[in-house]
Design a protein around this motif. Structure first.
Motif, PDB file in Angstrom:
ATOM      1  N   ASP A  24       1.062  24.768  42.496  1.00 37.58           N
ATOM      2  CA  ASP A  24       2.302  25.113  42.186  1.00 37.58           C
ATOM      3  C   ASP A  24       2.023  23.536  44.001  1.00 37.58           C
ATOM      4  O   ASP A  24       3.153  22.791  43.499  1.00 37.58           O
ATOM      5  CB  ASP A  24       3.683  25.610  42.592  1.00 37.58           C
ATOM      6  CG  ASP A  24       3.363  26.817  41.940  1.00 37.58           C
ATOM      7  OD1 ASP A  24       3.246  26.100  40.515  1.00 37.58           O
ATOM      8  OD2 ASP A  24       4.024  28.195  41.301  1.00 37.58           O
ATOM      9  N   LEU A  25       1.882  24.237  44.944  1.00 35.26           N
ATOM     10  CA  LEU A  25       2.254  22.779  45.838  1.00 35.26           C
ATOM     11  C   LEU A  25       0.993  22.310  45.757  1.00 35.26           C
ATOM     12  O   LEU A  25       2.145  21.049  46.098  1.00 35.26           O
ATOM     13  CB  LEU A  25       1.013  23.880  47.437  1.00 35.26           C
ATOM     14  CG  LEU A  25       1.795  25.710  47.171  1.00 35.26           C
ATOM     15  CD1 LEU A  25       1.012  26.082  48.669  1.00 35.26           C
ATOM     16  CD2 LEU A  25       2.905  25.478  48.384  1.00 35.26           C
ATOM     17  N   ILE A  62      16.586  18.811  39.373  1.00 32.08           N
ATOM     18  CA  ILE A  62      15.016  19.199  38.195  1.00 32.08           C
ATOM     19  C   ILE A  62      14.326  20.558  38.348  1.00 32.08           C
ATOM     20  O   ILE A  62      13.834  20.401  39.282  1.00 32.08           O
ATOM     21  CB  ILE A  62      13.830  17.701  37.851  1.00 32.08           C
ATOM     22  CG1 ILE A  62      14.986  16.557  36.784  1.00 32.08           C
ATOM     23  CG2 ILE A  62      13.237  18.253  36.916  1.00 32.08           C
ATOM     24  CD1 ILE A  62      14.568  15.300  37.009  1.00 32.08           C
ATOM     25  N   ILE A  63      14.109  21.205  37.544  1.00 28.80           N
ATOM     26  CA  ILE A  63      13.138  22.551  38.204  1.00 28.80           C
ATOM     27  C   ILE A  63      11.748  22.500  37.167  1.00 28.80           C
ATOM     28  O   ILE A  63      12.425  22.453  35.646  1.00 28.80           O
ATOM     29  CB  ILE A  63      14.057  23.657  37.877  1.00 28.80           C
ATOM     30  CG1 ILE A  63      15.620  23.869  38.368  1.00 28.80           C
ATOM     31  CG2 ILE A  63      13.626  24.786  38.463  1.00 28.80           C
ATOM     32  CD1 ILE A  63      15.471  23.763  40.212  1.00 28.80           C
ATOM     33  N   ALA A  64      11.286  23.013  37.906  1.00 29.13           N
ATOM     34  CA  ALA A  64      10.080  22.962  36.527  1.00 29.13           C
ATOM     35  C   ALA A  64       9.277  24.462  36.397  1.00 29.13           C
ATOM     36  O   ALA A  64       9.442  25.169  37.749  1.00 29.13           O
ATOM     37  CB  ALA A  64       8.541  22.597  37.830  1.00 29.13           C
ATOM     38  N   LEU A  65       9.294  24.614  35.458  1.00 27.97           N
ATOM     39  CA  LEU A  65       8.742  26.231  35.576  1.00 27.97           C
ATOM     40  C   LEU A  65       7.224  26.662  35.360  1.00 27.97           C
ATOM     41  O   LEU A  65       6.757  25.925  34.029  1.00 27.97           O
ATOM     42  CB  LEU A  65      10.052  26.232  34.233  1.00 27.97           C
ATOM     43  CG  LEU A  65       9.685  28.403  33.980  1.00 27.97           C
ATOM     44  CD1 LEU A  65      10.162  29.537  35.419  1.00 27.97           C
ATOM     45  CD2 LEU A  65      10.576  28.171  32.712  1.00 27.97           C
ATOM     46  N   VAL A 118       8.571  28.531  44.684  1.00 27.75           N
ATOM     47  CA  VAL A 118       8.752  29.739  45.121  1.00 27.75           C
ATOM     48  C   VAL A 118       8.103  30.849  43.487  1.00 27.75           C
ATOM     49  O   VAL A 118       7.527  30.196  42.619  1.00 27.75           O
ATOM     50  CB  VAL A 118      10.066  30.774  45.101  1.00 27.75           C
ATOM     51  CG1 VAL A 118      11.269  30.180  45.908  1.00 27.75           C
ATOM     52  CG2 VAL A 118      10.245  29.977  43.122  1.00 27.75           C
ATOM     53  N   GLN A 119       7.278  32.079  44.008  1.00 23.25           N
ATOM     54  CA  GLN A 119       7.173  32.856  42.924  1.00 23.25           C
ATOM     55  C   GLN A 119       7.400  33.919  42.998  1.00 23.25           C
ATOM     56  O   GLN A 119       7.299  34.644  44.494  1.00 23.25           O
ATOM     57  CB  GLN A 119       5.371  32.595  42.732  1.00 23.25           C
ATOM     58  CG  GLN A 119       4.766  33.324  41.403  1.00 23.25           C
ATOM     59  CD  GLN A 119       3.096  32.850  41.236  1.00 23.25           C
ATOM     60  OE1 GLN A 119       2.344  33.442  41.270  1.00 23.25           O
ATOM     61  NE2 GLN A 119       2.513  31.350  41.544  1.00 23.25           N
ATOM     62  N   ALA A 120       6.983  35.176  42.466  1.00 25.92           N
ATOM     63  CA  ALA A 120       7.646  36.475  42.586  1.00 25.92           C
ATOM     64  C   ALA A 120       7.096  38.035  41.900  1.00 25.92           C
ATOM     65  O   ALA A 120       7.238  39.082  41.463  1.00 25.92           O
ATOM     66  CB  ALA A 120       8.887  36.812  41.798  1.00 25.92           C
ATOM     67  N   GLY A 121       5.004  37.820  41.781  1.00 23.08           N
ATOM     68  CA  GLY A 121       4.461  38.586  42.388  1.00 23.08           C
ATOM     69  C   GLY A 121       3.809  38.802  40.621  1.00 23.08           C
ATOM     70  O   GLY A 121       3.639  38.060  39.929  1.00 23.08           O
ATOM     71  N   GLN A 122       4.321  40.323  40.078  1.00 21.44           N
ATOM     72  CA  GLN A 122       4.054  40.682  38.982  1.00 21.44           C
ATOM     73  C   GLN A 122       4.309  41.769  38.362  1.00 21.44           C
ATOM     74  O   GLN A 122       5.183  42.843  39.610  1.00 21.44           O
ATOM     75  CB  GLN A 122       1.875  40.926  38.886  1.00 21.44           C
ATOM     76  CG  GLN A 122       1.820  42.256  40.381  1.00 21.44           C
ATOM     77  CD  GLN A 122       0.403  42.880  39.860  1.00 21.44           C
ATOM     78  OE1 GLN A 122      -0.533  41.433  39.576  1.00 21.44           O
ATOM     79  NE2 GLN A 122      -0.073  43.638  40.994  1.00 21.44           N
ATOM     80  N   ILE A 179      10.849  16.833  41.618  1.00 25.79           N
ATOM     81  CA  ILE A 179      10.972  17.900  41.119  1.00 25.79           C
ATOM     82  C   ILE A 179      11.782  18.891  42.918  1.00 25.79           C
ATOM     83  O   ILE A 179      11.491  18.579  43.887  1.00 25.79           O
ATOM     84  CB  ILE A 179       9.834  18.420  40.811  1.00 25.79           C
ATOM     85  CG1 ILE A 179       9.154  18.502  40.093  1.00 25.79           C
ATOM     86  CG2 ILE A 179       9.571  20.146  40.483  1.00 25.79           C
ATOM     87  CD1 ILE A 179       7.763  18.163  39.764  1.00 25.79           C
ATOM     88  N   ASP A 180      13.065  19.310  42.583  1.00 27.14           N
ATOM     89  CA  ASP A 180      13.807  20.129  43.171  1.00 27.14           C
ATOM     90  C   ASP A 180      13.214  21.567  43.576  1.00 27.14           C
ATOM     91  O   ASP A 180      13.287  22.023  44.634  1.00 27.14           O
ATOM     92  CB  ASP A 180      15.352  20.398  42.646  1.00 27.14           C
ATOM     93  CG  ASP A 180      15.553  18.814  42.617  1.00 27.14           C
ATOM     94  OD1 ASP A 180      15.691  17.697  43.733  1.00 27.14           O
ATOM     95  OD2 ASP A 180      16.454  18.247  41.321  1.00 27.14           O
ATOM     96  N   ALA A 181      12.308  21.986  41.899  1.00 25.75           N
ATOM     97  CA  ALA A 181      12.174  23.662  43.349  1.00 25.75           C
ATOM     98  C   ALA A 181      11.243  23.322  41.892  1.00 25.75           C
ATOM     99  O   ALA A 181      11.266  23.671  41.114  1.00 25.75           O
ATOM    100  CB  ALA A 181      13.483  24.262  42.738  1.00 25.75           C
ATOM    101  N   ILE A 182      10.328  24.857  42.347  1.00 24.31           N
ATOM    102  CA  ILE A 182       8.616  24.735  41.263  1.00 24.31           C
ATOM    103  C   ILE A 182       9.064  26.425  41.039  1.00 24.31           C
ATOM    104  O   ILE A 182       8.785  26.458  42.534  1.00 24.31           O
ATOM    105  CB  ILE A 182       7.514  24.471  41.601  1.00 24.31           C
ATOM    106  CG1 ILE A 182       7.177  23.146  42.098  1.00 24.31           C
ATOM    107  CG2 ILE A 182       6.352  24.941  41.135  1.00 24.31           C
ATOM    108  CD1 ILE A 182       6.706  21.765  42.198  1.00 24.31           C
ATOM    109  N   VAL A 183       8.656  27.522  40.124  1.00 29.13           N
ATOM    110  CA  VAL A 183       9.284  28.135  40.122  1.00 29.13           C
ATOM    111  C   VAL A 183       7.613  28.852  38.799  1.00 29.13           C
ATOM    112  O   VAL A 183       7.641  28.743  37.925  1.00 29.13           O
ATOM    113  CB  VAL A 183      10.462  28.919  39.391  1.00 29.13           C
ATOM    114  CG1 VAL A 183      10.122  30.944  38.977  1.00 29.13           C
ATOM    115  CG2 VAL A 183      11.564  28.473  39.704  1.00 29.13           C
TER     116      VAL A 183
END
Length: 659
Positions: free
Chosen positions: A248-249, A237-240, A300-304, A258-262
């Protein structure tokens, strides 16, 4: 439920590395997540700078959707070659932020994003910026789902029947590929990966038009969704999300399963990018322990602005437990390099330097030189760019160097004073309302101006500055100006509260205050607290301490004056009555709208939204022909016209943040 930073710290087992069990487990699924967020319609590349191998300045461009598409395709191909299933996820806020968007709104996002092969997208707050009708059009016409498990659209007719706006999507594993599937039963026993979305629970206090949509608790909705998916037999399960990295933390430490939060919203470029003058944030791929003390979640997160792409590799055992999560954000570089910030042909590096420079840039940490996708570049150039270029209008100023904008002082390579551009805009707002044409109407001098970092959507690149750079890029919102009075004590409390919210690690910092007419020094005193050690106001040409009981007149944007984005103290001060006046332009003439009070309305979930009640109108006629509500933008344009050399001059800092 709320969590303090100390609880979050104790919940985080590892940051930037994989968790390691005590014994070697039996291997199960390996999953690759490609992800982006907060692209804000930045379809072209962004100006960037670095130092070359000899330490000399080098100017270039990074990112953009054509380059992003190339990199995503490369990552997909690499995963396929390695036999690893992959999902490409967007953390929300595709809308607002460029001239392309101001002219083509949701239509260009439908066109461009449908070419990206995205698997799912979170619902961001800026997706509400141009109204529910256009959001519904976007949701119905994109070829990927828009996910939000904590919203209820049943009472909102414009969104209630949208088949593509849903809580989660399921993907079936078949031959090392993930394909959408309608239900777990339809997967016929094959392994299923679920991706569910989360929107901001306080969306109504941030977005201008949410209609009758109800936004529920992020944590409660997440746990309910995870439990429901788990009951159906879903193991992965991934949370977007579009909540911000700090939330998120908190989510990971409060929800089991939840396995991962994007994520998105806080524009967090996780990792060290100081070599690109983009600062160093928390390491990529934090591993957070769930409240049951057993499960773990990768965040995780990827800026802008499509400047970078994230890629995380998740490994599970056969029981579906997350064993490790590793990866990085990669900044997407090009091959055009210049010696001056103007980035014109005379300043392009010599041909003999090109190969050496490319090797140097390609060797930088977390950096890849990526070619633009030719087909998408052609679509932008031929379909959209001509109208954008025509819309920029007259040259009003120029600058030999970029005028940068950062949200929080000390971020993005900035110093403790933060954004030079925000300071100039605050100056322009103050100058505008004190000109005789406005003073003849309002009949009260204004001592100070306040603007939030998030009101400003782009820096000013070196070169000519046109009206369109301001109205279409830097200040693209409908931003009427608001005049109201405030005591010195209330001003101190307001600034202290907003700054304290902003200094939290990983917080959404669009609310951070920049000022003119006053100056302050703020010192961070704890994980979520800051104190003002200095708060002065300029009177008769000299700085004097702000007096707690003295009343001052301020100008800000109507969005902030209503109490949005954490500025709720302003709403509370106007809850019963207000002396506020809002300024719009009708046929280019100033028109005042006096405010009676500002109300806070709760929906069925308890979420608040704020609304100004006017003496002579039901609301501001910003969409009416002949009416211009981009008053902050016009103020800055007028200021630059009157001071064409302004951007070459050093501005006295009015904001200092000590951390």
């Amino acid at each position: 439920m709320r969590f303090t930073s100390s609880l979050l710290f104790s919940a985080m087992l590892l940051a930037g590395c994989a968790s390691a069990p005590s014994s070697i487990p039996e291997p199960g699924l390996t999953l690759s997540l490609i992800h982006i967020n907060d692209t804000h319609s930045q379809f072209d590349a962004s100006p960037a700078s670095l130092k070359d191998a000899s330490g000399e300045p080098l100017y270039t461009y990074i990112g953009g959707h054509p380059r992003l598409l190339t990199k995503a395709q490369q990552l997909r191909a690499q995963a396929a070659q390695e036999g690893i299933p992959v999902l490409f996820l967007h953390g929300g806020d595709a809308f607002k932020g460029s001239a392309y968007f101001e002219l083509f709104e949701q239509r260009i996002n439908i066109d461009v994003l449908n070419r990206m092969n995205i698997d799912a997208m979170a619902l961001g707050n800026h997706e509400f910026d141009i109204g529910l009708t256009k959001l519904a059009d976007f949701a119905d016409k994109v070829n990927f789902p828009i996910l939000a498990a904590n919203i209820d659209t049943a009472a909102e007719p414009l969104l209630a029947n949208s088949q593509n706006l849903k809580p989660y999507s399921l993907f079936m594993l078949d031959n090392n590929q993930l394909t959408p599937v309608a239900s777990v039963n339809a997967a016929a026993g094959r392994e299923v990966v679920a991706v569910f979305g989360l929107a901001l629970e306080d969306m109504r206090a941030i977005a201008p038009d949410t209609g009758a949509v109800v936004f529920s608790s992020e944590i409660q909705s997440a746990q309910h969704t995870v439990d429901a998916l788990t009951a159906q037999g879903v193991q992965h399960i991934i949370a977007l999300t579009h909540l911000g990295h700090q939330r998120d933390l908190a989510l990971a430490s409060a929800v089991n399963g939840i396995d991962a939060i994007v994520g998105g919203h806080s524009h967090s470029l996780l990792g060290d990018f100081r070599h690109w003058y983009l600062g160093a944030q928390r390491p990529y791929a934090a591993i957070v322990t769930n409240p049951d003390g057993k499960g773990q979640t990768c965040v995780v997160q990827a800026g802008q602005f499509a400047q970078a792409v994230g890629q995380a590799t998740l490994k599970f055992n056969t029981g579906g437990e997350l064993l490790s999560c590793a990866g990085q954000n990669t900044l997407l570089a090009g091959t055009d390099y210049f010696r001056q910030a103007l980035r014109n042909e005379p300043s392009r590096i010599a041909a003999v330097e090109q190969a050496v420079t490319e090797r140097y840039v390609a060797g930088l940490p977390r950096t890849a030189i990526v070619a633009e996708d030719a087909a998408l570049r052609s679509v932008l150039d031929n379909t959209y760019l001509p109208a954008v270029q025509q819309a920029y209008g007259a040259v009003i100023s120029s600058t030999e160097t970029e005028v940068p904008h950062v949200r929080l002082p000390g971020s993005g390579g900035s110093d403790k004073h933060g954004s030079p551009l925000a300071g100039h805009i605050a100056d322009a707002m103050l100058k505008y309302v004190n000109q005789s044409a406005v003073q003849n109407l309002i009949k009260r001098p204004v001592q100070l101006s306040l603007v939030a970092a998030g009101n400003i959507r782009a820096p000013l690149a070196a070169g000519e500055v046109r009206e369109g750079n301001i109205r279409l890029e830097v200040l693209p919102f409908d931003t009427p100006l608001s005049l109201l009075s405030i005591s010195g004590a209330e001003l101190r409390a307001l600034l202290t509260d907003i700054i304290s919210q902003s200094v939290v690690a990983g917080a959404h910092t669009g609310k951070f205050p920049y000022v003119a007419g006053i100056r302050y020094v703020a010192k961070q005193t704890g994980p979520a607290t800051a104190d003002l050690t200095t708060l002065d106001i300029k009177q008769n040409g000299s700085w004097q301490a702000v007096e707690p009981q003295q009343r001052y007149s301020l100008v800000t944007t109507s969005y902030l004056a209503d109490g949005n984005d954490g500025w709720q103290l302003l709403q509370q001060l106007q809850a019963k009555q207000s002396d506020r006046q809002d300024i719009i332009l009708r046929q280019q003439q100033v028109v005042l709208y006096p405010v009676k009070r500002v109300t806070a309305v709760q929906d069925s979930s308890g979420a608040q939204s704020f609304s100004a009640r006017y003496h002579n109108s039901d609301g501001l006629p910003c969409k009416t022909e002949g009416v211009d509500c981009k008053v902050a933008a016009q103020a800055f344009i007028d200021y630059l016209k009157a001071n064409p050399a302004l951007l070459q001059q050093q501005r006295e800092p009015t904001v200092t943040l000590q951390r």
